[in-house]
Enzyme design. Structure first.
Site, PDB file in Angstrom:
ATOM      1  N   ALA A  44       0.866  -1.189   0.000  1.00 32.02           N
ATOM      2  CA  ALA A  44       0.000   0.000   0.000  1.00 32.02           C
ATOM      3  C   ALA A  44       0.898   1.233   0.000  1.00 32.02           C
ATOM      4  O   ALA A  44       2.109   1.129   0.183  1.00 32.02           O
ATOM      5  CB  ALA A  44      -0.896   0.007   1.230  1.00 32.02           C
ATOM      6  N   LYS A  45       0.333   2.366  -0.214  1.00 31.76           N
ATOM      7  CA  LYS A  45       1.072   3.619  -0.090  1.00 31.76           C
ATOM      8  C   LYS A  45       0.068   4.735   0.119  1.00 31.76           C
ATOM      9  O   LYS A  45      -1.083   4.627  -0.306  1.00 31.76           O
ATOM     10  CB  LYS A  45       1.883   3.885  -1.373  1.00 31.76           C
ATOM     11  CG  LYS A  45       3.053   4.827  -1.182  1.00 31.76           C
ATOM     12  CD  LYS A  45       4.250   4.112  -0.596  1.00 31.76           C
ATOM     13  CE  LYS A  45       5.424   5.031  -0.418  1.00 31.76           C
ATOM     14  NZ  LYS A  45       6.633   4.273  -0.051  1.00 31.76           N
TER      15      LYS A  45
END
Ligand code: NAD
Length: 410
Positions: free
Chosen positions: A102-103
């Site tokens: 994720a980011k």
């Protein structure tokens, strides 16, 4: 210019074709699971309201809770965050820590904000996204423009909704459920895999010269570790300039200079050269540890190093990668080379779950074991499949993720 997201997708597709993945699995691995975009109103110290946009893009959770940094930078947009989220899925898979990718980020220039404004912004962002992240869902960490302090605010705000949960973020201050050694982890990991690579080519670190671009968190810790291990680092640089000394840079003196002055500006331990000149020095090992896209089709033919270690994310563009390969230059890819940080983030998360603190020597030992094992696996795949180390790393990662998808079901 190829964006990081485009480059990651290209490498993924190349590896997926070699692996014979079905179109549907390929599409599943490319498509992010969830994209969240929120409005984050920020009350400035002067009473004005500034509206910021925040993102959290959760790419894949087949192998575990999603993991990735949170970036505060005025260039943050959905495309950039999407690319970085995907990169995290492959990075966690290559080093085999039980996380997905994720980011996140907020499009804001944090250098224009007071500490109190940064805190209000962070807490307001958590108010918007607290129900989509957490210790067993998605675990943010520091990235560009965010710090351990930001993580402490996130933890504190998250806990107001969900109760005690230090594992909801990593990269926290050591005094507040953080892990010893997280700061040095990425640079140290770069050193460990570089040494492993040199051994496979029967090169001794004592006989190799190094040039390192970037002297921030990753570059400086990598330089310190390599220097201690006997490497002769003949050039270093940061945004203020590059310095070359064929007899070897005194790395402790350079670290000292940065500690005192905030940058390498004014460093006298080498002749000043330009950053492009540093990249084309006739060294054995080139370590780009600053920015993405610094080696492109425009300068790839000028690279004279034998090995390029991608300590930064995406420093070599796909077109440059092909040129380097044609010229017999070995590239150690970012999804392996700079995975030391997420590896120690995993150790921090484990400690938070165990309510038990590891000491620094244990963290260093486990990091060494994890990085060395990942390097060996990537090396073996590259030999068996006759592919580059980058393709091997992607092959290994997509094999692990696609197996997890298939075993778990849809
Ligand atoms: P940082 O901000 O601490 O350091 C960046 C360094 O690059 C600084 O020394 C800066 O002066 C230098 N720099 C900036 N522009 C430059 C230019 N044009 N020429 C030469 N030097 C320049 O950042 P960092 O945490 O060290 O991250 C560096 C890279 O590594 C980034 O690509 C980041 O995404 C990646 N990365 C970092 C981590 C981590 O744990 N910090 C983990 C994985 C990947």
């Amino acid at each position: 210019m190829t964006t990081l997201g485009q480059a990651t997708q290209l490498y993924l597709e190349e590896a997926a074709d070699i692996a014979g993945l079905s179109e549907s699995m390929k599409s599943l691995l490319i498509t992010p699971r969830r994209e969240t975009r929120v409005e984050v109103p920020l009350l400035r110290d002067n009473g004005e309201l500034q509206i910021c946009i925040g993102y959290r893009i959760q790419h894949n959770r087949a192998r575990g809770p999603m993991k990735g940094g949170l970036r505060y930078h005025h260039h943050v947009d959905a495309d950039e965050v999407r690319g970085l989220a995907s990169l995290m899925t492959w990075k966690t898979a290559v080093v085999d820590v039980p996380f997905g990718g994720a980011k996140g980020g907020i499009a804001v220039d944090p250098t224009t904000l007071s500490i109190a404004e940064q805190e209000r912004l962070t807490r307001r962002f958590v108010d918007e996204i607290h129900d989509i992240f957490g210790p067993d869902r998605d675990i943010p960490a520091p990235d560009m423009g965010t710090t351990p302090r930001t993580m402490a605010w996130i933890m504190n705000q998250y806990q107001k909704y969900h109760g005690f949960a230090p594992g909801c973020v990593t990269g926290k201050p050591v005094e507040l459920y953080g892990a010893e050694g997280r700061n040095e982890a990425t640079g140290r990991g770069v050193g460990i895999v570089t040494l492993a690579l040199l051994k496979h080519y029967s090169s001794s670190i004592d006989d190799c010269t190094f040039a390192i671009q970037g002297f921030g968190n990753v570059g400086s810790f990598a330089a310190a570790w390599l220097h201690q291990s006997g490497a002769q680092i003949v050039a270093i640089s940061d945004i203020s300039g590059a310095f070359h000394n064929p007899a070897g840079i005194d790395i402790p003196a350079a670290l000292n200079h940065v500690q005192q002055h905030g940058s390498l500006n004014g460093f006298t331990g080498g002749k000043q050269i330009s950053n492009p000149e540093l990249l084309s020095l006739p060294v054995d090992v080139l370590v780009p540890a600053a920015l993405g896209n610094v080696i492109t089709e425009d300068n790839a033919a000028e690279i004279r190093a034998r090995y390029v270690i991608e300590a930064a994310n995406g420093p070599v563009s796909p077109a440059a990668d092909r040129i380097l390969q044609q010229n017999g230059i070995v590239v150690l890819p970012d999804i392996l080379a700079n995975a030391g940080g997420v590896t120690v983030s995993y150790f921090e998360w484990v400690q938070n779950h165990q309510y038990f603190r590891w000491d620094l020597s244990r963290i260093r030992e486990e990091l060494e074991r994890t990085m060395s094992r990942a390097f060996d696996r990537v090396w073996t795949v590259a030999q068996e499949r006759h592919v580059s180390l980058r393709t091997a790393a992607y092959l290994l990662a997509i094999d692990r993720v696609s197996q997890a998808v298939e075993l778990g079901g849809y």
